[in-house]
Design a protein around this motif. Structure first.
Motif, PDB file in Angstrom:
ATOM      1  N   LEU A 658       0.613  58.637  18.417  1.00 26.46           N
ATOM      2  CA  LEU A 658       0.635  57.902  17.153  1.00 26.46           C
ATOM      3  C   LEU A 658       2.060  57.528  16.756  1.00 26.46           C
ATOM      4  CD1 LEU A 658      -2.055  59.857  15.088  1.00 26.46           C
ATOM      5  CD2 LEU A 658      -2.339  57.870  16.580  1.00 26.46           C
ATOM      6  N   GLU A 662       3.608  53.766  15.891  1.00 27.37           N
ATOM      7  CA  GLU A 662       4.246  53.463  14.611  1.00 27.37           C
ATOM      8  C   GLU A 662       5.687  52.983  14.763  1.00 27.37           C
ATOM      9  OE1 GLU A 662       3.509  57.146  12.710  1.00 27.37           O
ATOM     10  OE2 GLU A 662       1.453  56.630  12.117  1.00 27.37           O
ATOM     11  N   ILE A 675      -4.337  53.048  15.863  1.00 27.89           N
ATOM     12  CA  ILE A 675      -4.275  54.444  15.411  1.00 27.89           C
ATOM     13  C   ILE A 675      -5.676  55.053  15.401  1.00 27.89           C
ATOM     14  CG2 ILE A 675      -3.881  55.880  13.364  1.00 27.89           C
ATOM     15  CD1 ILE A 675      -1.398  54.181  12.797  1.00 27.89           C
TER      16      ILE A 675
END
Length: 1074
Positions: A658, A662, A675
């Protein structure tokens, strides 16, 4: 069933088995992960579906004790469990340092050659799973040929990826510093790009090494290194001198986001069926714009307030560039208007002449009148050139309306679309709109809507080169595998258009064209490989001195595919055709790549090579499957569904997955989707699988030219295969009369008394007279025959690039035959008292066969799984007192050498043994559960064939050995029941065929009344499901409502449930009669 139906059923069974294995593996990994997390005191996060753990910690923290490049120490005993990060450490560094990857260009080397060029990955980032598939296939083929005695060259390289790299670096610059490339200038921007390139080049080469790629790193290239720059310049000059490259102002596929032209095959088209709103890059992010609509409006006739002509367009903003209206010369409606002019409502002073054009206009379509915008439409451009019309560009390079657009100047083009329609309505010129099916071109890099724009560009005339490339396939000089893609090849090359090779970028090869001024006046251009050569040409051509000449190099760069199209001969030293590498290796043997770049790259390589070297660049093209994610989506950085191979090799936590998303440049909507997808698919992260498991998993799915929906979790099943391979070899080493696998160390090898010897081959003096192996033990004869079959089939499959089936063959030999059958079958032999000469000889022969299977089996598997096979091969050598040598150069087993091992009779006999043993295991697992699992039952085999009875009578020990499991002991006794006799009552039975039945005595062990009740309950449940399904299938609209595939699947379920009910009924009758 027809042969086709049988094949389809077999494939379906394979898929079902693979899915079952993957599910079991995933469950096992999940259970182990939870147990490990609990042991480490790890708690779940706020999201109950997410387990916070770090599967990559062990690999990350492992410290390799072997110095880089040195032969791996084997002083430590063999680990009890397979640990990929330990097993795979050191080997690649040693292979590379030992020079095993290098090809030899010496003319004195008479070995057959195999050469292949790595499709150079873009330096825009790290490799993904699609790249891993490519290199897994290429390394498999390289290692296979190297072991077969070929002189192998696999050329590594990376591509500068002009558009892709510039886009990434520009985004990075904007995100981190709020700057554009124009803010810092060309020179400083290029420094930033080279820094980015160096960073990701190092990561890419690390990934390739971790994957075990046996690339010749001494020949590594970069498409913008000095030698490749020389090749590119030489090629451009040659094309120009051959009058194949020219500069012209023509309509270009313009990407406003890139501010550059792109080639036709870099445009992706989407079909729009109805009115659709689409967001466009460069426009406000909160706005969308209408496509799939055609708008109608009127132009008023000059000098008349009443007479008008109505035209229609899907792009109202382009009317600002209209210069004429065309009608068909035979259309009676407009005869009186020929040569008249219409007034443009927004551009003062512009008059639109009415022209006639039978080529462009269909008088039966719409109003029969067509607006002409030569600078922004391909058909209008052609018409404009026919009629000598002005070409007025109304867009700036970044997609704004130009200064000549009056009140709309400065607006973004699709904002102007809205405003133009509004203004037409205010003037009373709007005549309506309707939905209109259309194809919308979008840039494959930026997703921007492509704008046809008039730009001076450099073009390559591909017509002659394309014909040669197409004819090479037609005449069999170049082979495309699979052949089904020949039609696509011909369709593209036979209809090829000129290739726009100039790009309005900063990152790439500057075009070697120089614009010449003599005494301040522009006089033309020269094309040369260097500024010095350009000056010499200018002096000669324009009859001026150097002092009078001013040279300005073209600002544009070349299309990335221009430099890539010079592979593989530019990495071999071209244009220096005396270079030893060029002389030895051009043309190469094979190009292996994905179908998606058949035209981007493959066709251009063939065209360029034929034109520049008069040779094909390779003899065969093998197109492998395209890897998509488990949902069938193309793997793309913009979707966030790309998996780094190192994440599968080392393992990675969900948290890190994740975090990577990001930190990227994903669109916010795509980021949220990615996600959620990662949370759903990788709740516990991705377990450490190792390179061997990843490679084998990819190769197993590698069908020719088909898409593969790859679930990463299925790779875990192949990690378990590595574990099985490891444990089976450890266990087999116990059979060599030593202290076991611990003896496979350099310090303890002397403890093993077994030394391998040749398997004797006999020659019959009667019969067919062929050489054969005469072994006393059936299992020995059977496994050697199966090994011979595997070797022969592998050779056929690999020669035909049938990679998936080749993987299945070697997997089946190791897993299903060697591990599951042979190692179990020889346990009675390994327990023989060797004090007698006969027993000692029997045991030694079985040990020899076992050693042969391990030795040959590891060599067969090595090209697929290089690391674990090297580790086990060297440990096996140490165990039996042999010198440590690399498996990389060990001879690959070839069919002819092992023909003597084929033994059809042994395979038939062993098939009987395995069927009986399998039936015993099935009956035991059905009725002897829980606490009864360890019960050793008495087994009766009713045999009506004397030949089969003779086999079973001589192989009772083998049957019993194969009938056991890890929890269930061998049967207490195995009795053969002659024809005419019956086994005792109280048995569970299975009929294998008309002459063979297996009965397992359960009387006194199983409560038959409870068993009948259980079976009755099970039958009731199945009957309910069957009746429900039959009711559904009997409905009148069933056939019309359900697809044929669903009908076939449900009919199969009916047949299976009916068979299950019949089996349950038979079992209940047995117990009722007992």
């Amino acid at each position: 069933m027809t042969p086709e139906e049988k094949k389809a059923a077999k494939e379906k069974a394979k898929e079902k088995a693979a899915a079952k294995a993957a599910a079991a593996a995933a469950a096992e990994e999940k259970g182990a992960a939870k147990k490990k997390a609990t042991a480490n005191g790890v708690k779940g996060s706020a999201d109950e579906n997410v387990v916070e753990e770090d599967p990559g910690r062990e690999a990350r923290e492992y410290v390799n004790p072997t110095p880089k490049g040195e032969l791996k120490s084997m002083d430590a005993p063999m680990q009890r469990a397979y640990q990929p990060h330990e097993v795979e450490a050191s080997w690649n560094d040693w292979w590379e340092a030992s020079g095993y990857y290098k090809g030899n260009s010496s003319p004195d080397d008479k070995r057959p050659k195999f050469s292949i060029c790595l499709p150079p990955p873009n330096v825009t980032g790290s490799l993904h799973i699609g790249h891993a598939l490519t290199v897994a296939v290429q390394d498999l083929l390289s290692r296979w040929h190297r072991m077969r005695g070929f002189n192998v060259l696999w050329i590594p390289g990376t591509d500068h990826a002009g558009i892709a790299t510039q886009v990434v670096v520009e985004k990075k610059l904007a995100k981190e510093h709020k700057l554009s490339r124009h803010d810092i200038g060309r020179e400083e921007f290029l420094k930033k790009v080279f820094e980015y390139k160096d960073q990701f080049h190092a990561r890419i080469t690390t990934q390739l090494r971790r994957l075990g790629c046996s690339l010749d790193w001494s020949r590594e290239v970069f498409t913008m290194d000095e030698m490749r720059a020389a090749s590119v310049n030489a090629a451009f000059v040659r094309f120009y001198e051959d009058k194949l490259i020219y500069r012209d102002v023509r309509l270009t596929n313009w990407c406003c986001a890139l501010r550059s032209g792109i080639s036709d095959i870099e445009v992706d088209y989407i079909d729009i069926e109805t009115r659709t709103r689409i967001a466009v890059p460069g426009h406000p992010k909160d706005k969308t714009y209408v496509f799939g609509v055609i708008w109608s409006f009127a132009y008023k006739l000059e000098g008349s307030s009443d007479e008008e002509i109505v035209v229609a367009t899907t792009r109202p903003e382009t009317m600002l560039g209209d210069v004429a209206v065309a009608v068909h010369p035979d259309d009676p409606r407009y005869k009186h208007l020929h040569g008249r002019h219409f007034v443009h409502p927004f551009v003062e002073g512009r008059k639109l002449k009415l022209i006639t054009d039978a080529t462009l206009v269909d008088m039966n379509f719409g109003t029969g009148a067509v607006k002409i915008t030569p600078a922004h439409d391909p058909n209008d451009f052609a018409a404009g050139r026919r009629h000598g019309l002005p070409e007025i560009t109304v867009f700036t390079e970044e997609g704004k309306m130009a200064d000549n657009c009056g009140q709309f100047s400065g607006m973004m083009r699709f904002e102007a679309r809205v405003e133009v329609v509004t203004a037409l309505k205010k003037l009373g010129l709007y005549r309506g709109e309707a939905e209109n099916r259309m194809r919308l071109g979008r840039c494959s890099r930026t997703n921007d809507v492509i704008e046809p724009m008039l730009k001076p560009q450099w073009w390559v005339d591909c017509s002659r080169m394309a014909k040669r490339a197409a004819d090479a396939v037609r005449h069999g000089e170049l082979k495309i595998i699979p052949e089904e893609h020949n039609k696509t090849w011909f369709r593209w090359l036979d209809n090829i258009r000129d290739w726009c090779v100039s790009r309005q970028l900063w990152w790439g090869h500057r075009i070697p064209a120089y614009y010449v001024k003599v005494r301040g006046e522009s006089v033309g251009e020269v094309v040369a490989a260097s500024r010095e050569a350009a000056m010499d040409k200018a002096v000669s051509h324009f009859s001026a001195s150097e002092a009078e000449i001013e040279l300005t190099q073209d600002e544009d760069v070349l299309d990335t595919w221009f430099s890539s199209g010079l592979f593989p001969f530019s990495p071999l030293g071209w244009p220096d055709e005396s270079n030893p590498d060029y002389m030895a290796w051009h043309p190469t043997t094979l190009l292996e790549t994905g179908l998606d770049i058949l035209f981007f790259w493959v066709a251009r390589m063939v065209m360029c090579s034929l034109q520049l070297t008069d040779k094909l660049p390779f003899k065969e093209v093998y197109l492998h499957a395209m890897v998509r994610d488990k949902y069938g989506q193309k793997m793309s950085k913009s979707k966030g569904n790309v998996i780094d191979p190192l994440e599968v090799i080392n393992g990675v936590s969900l948290k890190d997955l994740l975090a990577k998303l990001e930190s990227g440049n994903l669109d916010p909507k795509e980021l949220n989707k990615a996600i959620e997808m990662n949370k759903a698919d990788y709740k516990s992260g991705i377990p450490a699988c190792g390179s061997d498991a990843l490679r084998f998993g990819l190769l197993s799915f590698c069908g020719q030219g088909r898409d593969v929906n790859l679930d990463i979790n299925r790779v875990v099943a192949y990690r378990n295969f590595c574990n099985k391979l490891w444990n089976a070899t450890r266990f087999a080493m116990l059979y060599f009369e030593s202290s076991g696998p611990s003896a496979s160390t350099e310090s303890q090898a002397a403890q093993c008394s077994f030394r391998p010897s040749a398997i004797p081959v006999a020659m019959s003096l009667v019969g067919d007279g062929g050489p054969h192996v005469d072994l006393p033990m059936l299992a020995d004869a059977w496994i050697l025959s199966r090994l011979s079959v595997a070797i022969c089939e592998l050779h056929t499959k690999l020669s035909g690039y049938d990679i998936a089936n080749a993987s299945q063959i070697v997997y089946d030999f190791w897993y299903k035959e060697l591990c599951d059958v042979y190692l179990e079958a020889i346990k009675p032999v390994m327990q023989l008292d060797v004090s007698s000469v006969a027993n000692s000889a029997t045991k030694h022969m079985t040990q020899t066969v076992l050693y042969t299977c391990l030795h040959y089996g590891l060599r067969l598997l090595h090209p697929f799984m290089p690391f674990v096979t090297e580790e086990l091969y060297q440990r096996l050598a140490l165990l039996v007192g042999e010198a440590r040598t690399t498996i990389m150069l060990a001879p690959y087993p070839e069919p002819g050498a092992v023909d003597a091992w084929r033994n059809a009779k042994a395979e038939e006999a062993m098939d009987v043994v395995m069927r009986v043993a399998g039936s015993i295991r099935t009956l035991r697992s059905t009725y002897l559960k829980g606490s009864l699992e360890k019960h050793a039952p008495v087994v009766y085999v009713l045999c009506r064939s004397p030949a089969v009875a003779a086999i079973l009578s001589s192989q009772k020990d083998t049957v019993c050995a194969l009938a056991r499991s890890s929890k269930a002991p061998p049967p207490a006794a195995l009795h053969l029941v002659a024809e005419g006799c019956m086994p005792p009552k109280g048995c569970a039975a299975e009929v294998l065929d008309g002459s063979l039945e297996v009965h397992v005595l359960l009387k006194g062990v199983v409560d038959f009344s409870k068993e009948v009740a259980r079976l009755q309950k099970e039958a009731t449940q199945i009957t309910g499901r069957l009746e429900k399904l039959k009711a559904k299938m009997s409905k009148p609209d069933y056939a019309a409502r359900c697809p044929q595939a669903t009908q076939d699947e449900e009919q199969g379920k009916v047949v299976a449930m009916e068979a299950e009910l019949a089996a349950l009924e038979g079992a209940m009758l047995q117990f009722k009669d007992a």
